[in-house]
Design an enzyme around this catalytic site. Sequence first.
Site, mmCIF file in Angstrom:
data_model
loop_
_atom_site.group_PDB
_atom_site.id
_atom_site.type_symbol
_atom_site.label_atom_id
_atom_site.label_comp_id
_atom_site.label_asym_id
_atom_site.label_seq_id
_atom_site.Cartn_x
_atom_site.Cartn_y
_atom_site.Cartn_z
ATOM 1 N N LYS A 160 0.784 -1.328 -0.078
ATOM 2 C CA LYS A 160 0.012 0.159 0.048
ATOM 3 C C LYS A 160 0.678 1.342 -0.086
ATOM 4 O O LYS A 160 1.923 1.153 0.235
ATOM 5 C CB LYS A 160 -1.063 -0.243 1.345
ATOM 6 C CG LYS A 160 -2.036 -1.318 0.865
ATOM 7 C CD LYS A 160 -3.274 -1.110 1.728
ATOM 8 C CE LYS A 160 -4.145 -2.200 1.188
ATOM 9 N NZ LYS A 160 -5.196 -2.286 2.166
ATOM 10 N N ARG A 214 -3.213 -10.417 4.551
ATOM 11 C CA ARG A 214 -3.586 -10.441 3.124
ATOM 12 C C ARG A 214 -2.482 -9.861 2.481
ATOM 13 O O ARG A 214 -2.086 -8.860 2.442
ATOM 14 C CB ARG A 214 -5.112 -9.421 2.983
ATOM 15 C CG ARG A 214 -5.386 -9.584 1.590
ATOM 16 C CD ARG A 214 -6.654 -8.649 1.596
ATOM 17 N NE ARG A 214 -7.271 -8.582 0.171
ATOM 18 C CZ ARG A 214 -6.823 -7.745 -0.795
ATOM 19 N NH1 ARG A 214 -5.691 -6.935 -0.528
ATOM 20 N NH2 ARG A 214 -7.174 -7.676 -1.816
HETATM 21 N N1 HH2 Z 1 -7.290 -4.068 0.504
HETATM 22 C C1 HH2 Z 1 -7.476 -4.130 -0.633
HETATM 23 C C2 HH2 Z 1 -8.463 -4.905 -0.874
HETATM 24 N N2 HH2 Z 1 -9.379 -5.686 -0.459
HETATM 25 N N3 HH2 Z 1 -9.863 -6.516 1.670
HETATM 26 C C3 HH2 Z 1 -9.559 -6.343 3.128
HETATM 27 N N4 HH2 Z 1 -10.128 -7.316 3.932
HETATM 28 N N5 HH2 Z 1 -8.477 -5.804 3.704
HETATM 29 C C4 HH2 Z 1 -7.702 -4.867 2.961
HETATM 30 O O1 HH2 Z 1 -6.725 -4.355 3.419
HETATM 31 C C5 HH2 Z 1 -7.953 -4.830 1.624
HETATM 32 C C6 HH2 Z 1 -9.051 -5.648 1.026
HETATM 33 C C7 HH2 Z 1 -6.515 -3.256 -1.666
HETATM 34 O O2 HH2 Z 1 -5.571 -4.110 -2.288
HETATM 35 P P1 HH2 Z 1 -5.847 -4.601 -3.718
HETATM 36 O O3 HH2 Z 1 -6.781 -6.053 -3.719
HETATM 37 O O4 HH2 Z 1 -4.288 -5.088 -3.913
HETATM 38 O O5 HH2 Z 1 -6.004 -3.608 -4.818
HETATM 39 P P2 HH2 Z 1 -7.337 -3.400 -5.360
HETATM 40 O O6 HH2 Z 1 -8.342 -2.945 -4.371
HETATM 41 O O7 HH2 Z 1 -6.979 -1.929 -6.197
HETATM 42 O O8 HH2 Z 1 -7.901 -4.278 -6.245
#
Ligand code: HH2
Length: 264
Positions: A205, A241
């Site tokens: 992040k 995660r």
């Molecule tokens: N962060 C993201 C997405 N989903 N779910 C939970 N429970 N906790 C988190 O911190 C979280 C999440 C964001 O990360 P990422 O999936 O890599 O990116 P994007 O939302 O752009 O797909």
Amino acid sequence: MGVLNLTPDSFSDGGRYEGLEPALAQARRLIGQGADILDIGGESTRPGASPVPAEAEIGRVVPVITALAAEAAPPLSVDTMKPQVARAAVAAGATIWNDVTALSHAPDSADVAAELGCQVVLMHMQGEPRTMQATPHYEDVTAEVCAFLVDRAAAAMAAGVAREKIWLDPGIGFGKSLDHNLALLAHLDAVCALGFPVLLGASRKRFIAAIHPGAEAPDARAPGSIAAALAGAQAGVAAVRVHDVGETIQALDVWSAIKAARRP
Ligand code: HH2
């Protein structure tokens, strides 16, 4: 928990695993590296991301979940805010609904979670993805996030979700400044003390680049992500995660071995 984003626009890996075969190859890679859970998402939640219609999201995640559920895959989680998508994903074999809106996106979200009987991750977010990073504001971020999570767990249980199915997540980067993220990471023990398993998502992040300017590219943020995962482990989180599964497991294994070697 290994992250598998089937989106064109996720902030760190958007567009890399579009199509069934590249997605399955990445899923198998994460499983081979030791992921205990795969979190599969078809809509980006990054600041400014555009919403995806439910049908399109289902079309991205369901074929991959169906194919993985037919293999000896670990538990599968679907990262969605839409009850229609959660329903289709659970029918295809997912057993966890990871909802960044803590079952508040649709009026029937909590009822659907209860009906599905799956595990549910309730995450804290201030605002909504499009605008959440504009002006986040808290008097006491840890206390407010904890109060929100307790409230959402109570709402889920009131709708019929079993207590033992609920996970909580402080939502690092979701409507939070650098100081808010750091305060939460420094006080994860308070989130763990709420009595539910806690999931921590700090991987790759932006706050990492704000601390270490050399880490502008998301895939240059593994070391900072691992530092956050270790802070989570120290505080007692149940799962992290992450995008960099193998590297994170190595760090956690070494941390655990050092901890186990300590004389009582
Ligand atoms: N962060 C993201 C997405 N989903 N779910 C939970 N429970 N906790 C988190 O911190 C979280 C999440 C964001 O990360 P990422 O999936 O890599 O990116 P994007 O939302 O752009 O797909």
